[in-house]
Every structure is written in C-alpha cells, then in structure tokens.
Design a protein around this motif. Structure first.
Motif, PDB file in Angstrom:
ATOM      1  N   ALA A 124     -12.423  72.842 -52.574  1.00 10.21           N
ATOM      2  CA  ALA A 124     -11.373  72.664 -51.560  1.00 10.21           C
ATOM      3  C   ALA A 124     -10.061  73.335 -51.967  1.00 10.21           C
ATOM      4  O   ALA A 124      -9.190  73.557 -51.119  1.00 10.21           O
ATOM      5  N   ASP A 125      -9.916  73.689 -53.240  1.00  9.46           N
ATOM      6  CA  ASP A 125      -8.701  74.349 -53.721  1.00  9.46           C
ATOM      7  C   ASP A 125      -8.801  75.871 -53.756  1.00  9.46           C
ATOM      8  O   ASP A 125      -7.883  76.542 -54.228  1.00  9.46           O
ATOM      9  N   TRP A 126      -9.893  76.454 -53.293  1.00  9.10           N
ATOM     10  CA  TRP A 126     -10.076  77.899 -53.378  1.00  9.10           C
ATOM     11  C   TRP A 126      -9.046  78.674 -52.563  1.00  9.10           C
ATOM     12  O   TRP A 126      -8.642  79.755 -52.954  1.00  9.10           O
ATOM     13  N   THR A 127      -8.654  78.151 -51.420  1.00  9.09           N
ATOM     14  CA  THR A 127      -7.675  78.848 -50.578  1.00  9.09           C
ATOM     15  C   THR A 127      -6.620  77.867 -50.091  1.00  9.09           C
ATOM     16  O   THR A 127      -6.874  76.661 -49.984  1.00  9.09           O
ATOM     17  N   LYS A 128      -5.432  78.426 -49.806  1.00 12.64           N
ATOM     18  CA  LYS A 128      -4.344  77.647 -49.223  1.00 12.64           C
ATOM     19  C   LYS A 128      -3.716  78.514 -48.136  1.00 12.64           C
ATOM     20  O   LYS A 128      -3.314  79.642 -48.385  1.00 12.64           O
ATOM     21  N   GLY A 129      -3.613  77.965 -46.944  1.00 15.10           N
ATOM     22  CA  GLY A 129      -3.087  78.731 -45.821  1.00 15.10           C
ATOM     23  C   GLY A 129      -1.733  78.245 -45.355  1.00 15.10           C
ATOM     24  O   GLY A 129      -1.390  77.071 -45.502  1.00 15.10           O
ATOM     25  N   SER A 130      -0.981  79.182 -44.838  1.00 18.42           N
ATOM     26  CA  SER A 130       0.303  78.866 -44.213  1.00 18.42           C
ATOM     27  C   SER A 130       0.492  79.848 -43.062  1.00 18.42           C
ATOM     28  O   SER A 130      -0.348  80.719 -42.836  1.00 18.42           O
ATOM     29  N   HIS A 131       1.605  79.739 -42.370  1.00 20.44           N
ATOM     30  CA  HIS A 131       1.874  80.667 -41.270  1.00 20.44           C
ATOM     31  C   HIS A 131       2.105  82.085 -41.783  1.00 20.44           C
ATOM     32  O   HIS A 131       1.913  83.049 -41.057  1.00 20.44           O
ATOM     33  N   GLU A 132       2.515  82.220 -43.035  1.00 19.90           N
ATOM     34  CA  GLU A 132       2.824  83.532 -43.590  1.00 19.90           C
ATOM     35  C   GLU A 132       1.653  84.190 -44.320  1.00 19.90           C
ATOM     36  O   GLU A 132       1.598  85.413 -44.432  1.00 19.90           O
ATOM     37  N   SER A 133       0.742  83.382 -44.862  1.00 24.32           N
ATOM     38  CA  SER A 133      -0.302  83.990 -45.683  1.00 24.32           C
ATOM     39  C   SER A 133      -1.491  83.065 -45.883  1.00 24.32           C
ATOM     40  O   SER A 133      -1.414  81.862 -45.650  1.00 24.32           O
ATOM     41  N   LEU A 134      -2.571  83.671 -46.341  1.00 21.39           N
ATOM     42  CA  LEU A 134      -3.712  82.936 -46.852  1.00 21.39           C
ATOM     43  C   LEU A 134      -3.755  83.263 -48.328  1.00 21.39           C
ATOM     44  O   LEU A 134      -3.886  84.418 -48.730  1.00 21.39           O
TER      45      LEU A 134
END
Length: 186
Positions: A124-134
């Motif tokens: 579950a920690d492999w990716t983190k998303g936001s409005h600006e980036s993955l």
C-alpha cells in the motif's frame, strides 16, 4: 524454510497475497515505462523469457535514415534489499545462474543490462498520489554484467550494484548514448 526467510515473509504486507509477486513485476515495468517515456524511448515487453531479458528499450533514430538504439533488460524486484546511498554498492543475489550467464555473455547485437528495483514490502506504500504528482516509492538501479564471471558451481550468483547507478531518464539517455558511440557500459 529457513528462519531468515520466515522473518522476511512476516514483514511483507500485500494488499492481496495471491497477486503480490505479479504486482511487484507490474510496478517495476511501470517505473521503466515512465523512465523510457521521459527519455523519448519506447518499451517492448518480451512475452517469453527466452533470451534472458524481460524488456527491450528502443530510442528512435534522430535522423530519418538513422538507426534506432536498443538495450535489453532483465528486471528484478526485491523487498529484502534496502540500498544505502552512503555506500558505493549493494549486493543482489540472482536466483538462477542462467540469469547471470545470459547477462554476462558478450553480445554483438543489442547489449543487455540488469535493472534491480528495491521495493518496500508494504504494498500500500508503493505509490502516493496528489493533484500535482504520482510519487513512486524507492527506485531502480542498473548494471551491465557483460564479461563478468561467476565461480564454477555457484547456482545463485551475487552481483554488486553501484548505488550511483540510479535508473532514471538521464541514466537511460547516457546508456543509449554510450551504445550509440559503441562504448562499454561500466
């Protein structure tokens, strides 16, 4: 099963246990695809691991009548290695001698590299998303093994991967530039 292996498995926290390994492969392929796209290259996945490689990265020719540059890669992803950027290298053990031998053999045609991804065991920690980036956690490292040797009888050779060899668009461009100039990959 060894106690060390049991301890490592306890630390792995998959989202869905039955697909964890396949998702590790998919994560690394996505990483390599993103790096290749940033460097202006395309990627072809090898459906059968006949040649000891998983993918082919191709940079189109700069001129209309020019020749494309290709590098082959064997992809490996591990949750058991955590490279320390303060050290010059980390060790990675290939599970089969055949993987090492295919990467170490001299090639006239496209050269081959090993790309090792160090991944957190918490899926579950492999990716983190936001409005600006993955944001993709951790990274891949590369190494050419061409011309290397392993001791006779070693079934699972260990290779040293330089921590300076982060596989990103700049590194891929430099690898392909060297191949274009017919220089060694070191």
């Amino acid at each position: 099963m060894t106690e060390q292996k049991k301890a490592r498995q306890v630390n792995i926290r998959p989202v869905i246990e039955s697909s964890f390994t396949e998702c590790m492969e998919q994560l690394q392929e996505g990483y390599v695809f993103a790096v290749a796209a940033t460097a202006g290259c395309t990627v072809e996945v090898t459906k059968r691991d006949i040649y000891g490689t998983d993918i082919r990265i191709i940079r189109p020719a700069a001129e209309v009548n020019g020749e494309e540059i290709t590098v082959l890669a064997q992809l490996k992803n591990t949750t058991t290695v955590r490279p320390d950027p303060q050290k010059d290298f980390f060790s990675y053990q290939l599970k089969k001698r055949e993987y090492f031998d295919k990467l170490a053999m001299p090639r006239r045609g496209p050269k081959a590299i090993l790309i090792v991804m160090a991944t957190t065991p918490v899926q579950a920690d492999w990716t983190k998303g936001s409005h600006e980036s993955l944001e993709l956690q951790y990274c891949c490292y590369w190494r050419s093994l061409e011309g290397e040797t392993a001791a006779d009888g070693v079934k699972s050779p260990t290779v040293r991967i330089p921590t300076a060899n982060v596989f990103d668009a700049s590194a891929l461009t430099e690898i392909l530039d060297r191949l274009d100039r017919e220089e060694e990959l070191v």
